[in-house]
Structure formats: structure tokens, C-alpha cells
Design an enzyme around this catalytic site. Structure first.
Site, PDB file in Angstrom:
ATOM      1  CG  LEU A 105       2.030   0.169   2.223  1.00 48.00           C
ATOM      2  CD1 LEU A 105       2.424   0.972   1.178  1.00 48.00           C
ATOM      3  CD2 LEU A 105       0.725  -0.465   2.244  1.00 48.00           C
ATOM      4  CG  ASP A 106       0.797  -6.646   1.378  1.00 46.04           C
ATOM      5  OD1 ASP A 106       1.137  -6.394   0.275  1.00 46.04           O
ATOM      6  OD2 ASP A 106      -0.436  -6.717   1.912  1.00 46.04           O
ATOM      7  CE  LYS A 107       7.007 -10.837  -1.867  1.00 47.59           C
ATOM      8  NZ  LYS A 107       6.795 -10.828  -3.298  1.00 47.59           N
ATOM      9  CG  ASP A 108       2.341  -9.407  -3.164  1.00 48.27           C
ATOM     10  OD1 ASP A 108       3.377  -9.515  -3.840  1.00 48.27           O
ATOM     11  OD2 ASP A 108       2.088 -10.630  -2.654  1.00 48.27           O
ATOM     12  CB  SER A 109       0.374  -3.532  -0.559  1.00 50.54           C
ATOM     13  OG  SER A 109      -0.659  -4.443  -0.337  1.00 50.54           O
TER      14      SER A 109
END
Length: 253
Positions: A105-109
Site C-alpha cells: 500500500l503506498d505511503k499516502d494510502s
């Protein structure tokens, strides 16, 4: 007759490190096979050869751990980060076993992230040939049209290749914002964000709420729980079913 297995794969399946990290361990001379320092490209016979890291023998009988973690925004999906950013390893550091993420999951998710020390399970669920359904709750601005929903559902051209069919439906709509549920069956890098960008939509929040039969539910941010036996079986069953249909390269969105 038993087949030899690359050391990187043995270390990864033992939950000790990712394959990339395992390669570095081998290059640094920290891995031995039957007491001899191993080299990159070496292999071993599982159950027969003695593989050790820093002098400590791998325990192939270690209890298997399967976790559902609620990843907060701002954390990167790695076990360590050279840039000093917060990583998901900090959220499970109290565990006696070393676990690692299944997919990304990307950092902003935020939202549901599976973690395990079972390499075979991680491979089955996250392998490019399988398309386990991943459900997201996405808040976009300023709104969304039926045509945009249709394009998400039927596929959008990204990097010269159309995204796989998905499911998209509006959950909640207010002036200037709308909440959409999107179910992906593939997972290219930042796929949802890139699809929305291609449609002129701003993603204000992206939260994964389910992976296959496993749901995030009311699990608090930064906390984790053990998967049930039924959830583990359900994930493996869905991975096997989708893998049998074949598919394209997939990475977590």
C-alpha cells in the site's frame, strides 16, 4: 528426489527477509550452508542442508503467522527504510516472529495490509498470476460522472496498456466530494490514483477495506489481528481460482 532451492527463496520463505534483502545478506557473507559461507546464486536442499544467518540456524518449523494490519497514512510498506521514514515494521515490532507485507500500500494510502512469515502463502496471494479481489473506499473531488465510473469499470489506458475490468459504485455523495467503492482484480503501481488522475479526479483519501474474504472492519489504525483459519483458507482458495484463469502482471495499488 528433493530439488535444490535458491538461498534467496529459502530466506524469504522462512520470513527472514525479502528476496532483495536476502541477496544483500548473502553478498555480505552473513549466510552459511552447512557451515560454509554462501555466495550469490548458491542453493540448498530444504530439510537436509543447514542454512544459517549470522550463525543462527533457520527454524523451518517456526509457527506460521497471518496478520491483518490497519496501515495508517504516512507509513511505507517496507520492513526498513534507508530514508528514515516510518515503516510498517514499527507497527509489529512486538512480535517474536519476523513478518513481512503481502503486497503493498503506498505511503499516502491506508487500510488493510496482510502480513505473514509464510513465504508460500505470500507467494500464492500476491503472485502476478493471481488476482485476489482488493476493495477500496476512495474519496475523490469534485465529483464523478456515470461516464467516469464506466471507464473505471471497463478499463483505462495507462502506459500503453488498458487496466483490467474493475467494479466501481458510488457510496456517498456531497457537494465537492464523492466516496466511491472500487474493486480491483489487478494491482499496478498506484493504479487507482493514476486512473483517477487520467479522468481529472483528485484523490483526497484512499483506504483499502478488504482483500478477498478478509475485511478491515473496525480494526483501529496501527493495530493488527490474527487472521482466522477460514480467512487464510479463503485467500488461498481465491488465489488458486483466479490463478487458474491466468492473468497479467500485478502489483499492489
Amino acid at each position: 528426489m528433493a530439488e535444490r532451492v535458491r538461498l534467496q527463496k529459502i530466506l524469504a520463505q522462512a520470513g527472514l527477509a525479502s528476496r532483495r534483502k536476502a541477496e544483500q545478506l548473502i553478498k555480505d557473507g552473513r549466510v552459511t550452508v552447512n557451515g560454509r559461507t554462501a555466495g550469490l546464486g548458491d542453493s540448498a536442499l530444504p530439510g537436509r542442508d543447514v542454512v544459517a544467518v549470522d550463525g543462527r540456524r533457520l527454524d523451518r518449523t517456526a509457527e506460521k503467522v497471518y496478520l491483518a494490519l490497519h496501515k495508517p497514512r504516512g507509513f511505507v510498506t517496507t520492513m526498513e527504510d534507508e530514508r528514515g521514514r516510518r515503516c510498517v515494521a514499527q507497527l509489529v515490532e512486538e512480535l517474536s516472529q519476523r513478518v513481512y507485507p503481502v503486497g503493498r500500500l503506498d505511503k499516502d494510502s491506508e487500510g488493510l495490509l496482510l502480513m505473514t512469515n509464510d513465504g508460500a502463502f505470500a507467494h500464492a496471494v500476491a503472485h502476478p498470476s493471481t488476482h485476489v479481489a482488493k476493495t477500496y473506499r476512495v474519496t475523490v473531488r469534485p465529483g464523478i460522472t456515470e461516464d467516469q465510473l464506466l471507464k473505471i469499470s471497463t478499463g483505462i489506458l495507462l502506459d500503453g496498456r488498458r487496466t483490467a475490468p474493475a467494479k466501481a459504485r458510488v457510496l456517498e455523495q456531497q457537494p465537492g466530494r464523492v466516496v466511491v467503492e472500487i474493486v480491483l482484480y489487478e494491482g499496478r503501481n498506484r493504479e487507482i490514483r493514476r486512473m483517477c488522475e487520467a479522468l481529472g479526479l483528485e484523490v483526497a483519501r484512499l483506504k483499502r477495506i478488504a482483500v478477498g474474504p478478509v475485511r478491515l472492519g473496525m480494526l483501529p489504525q496501527g493495530k493488527y489481528r490474527q487472521l482466522t483459519k477460514e480467512e487464510v483458507k479463503g485467500l488461498l482458495a481465491e488465489a488458486k481460482k483466479s490463478g487458474a484463469r491466468g492473468g497479467r502482471t500485478a502489483r499492489e495499488a
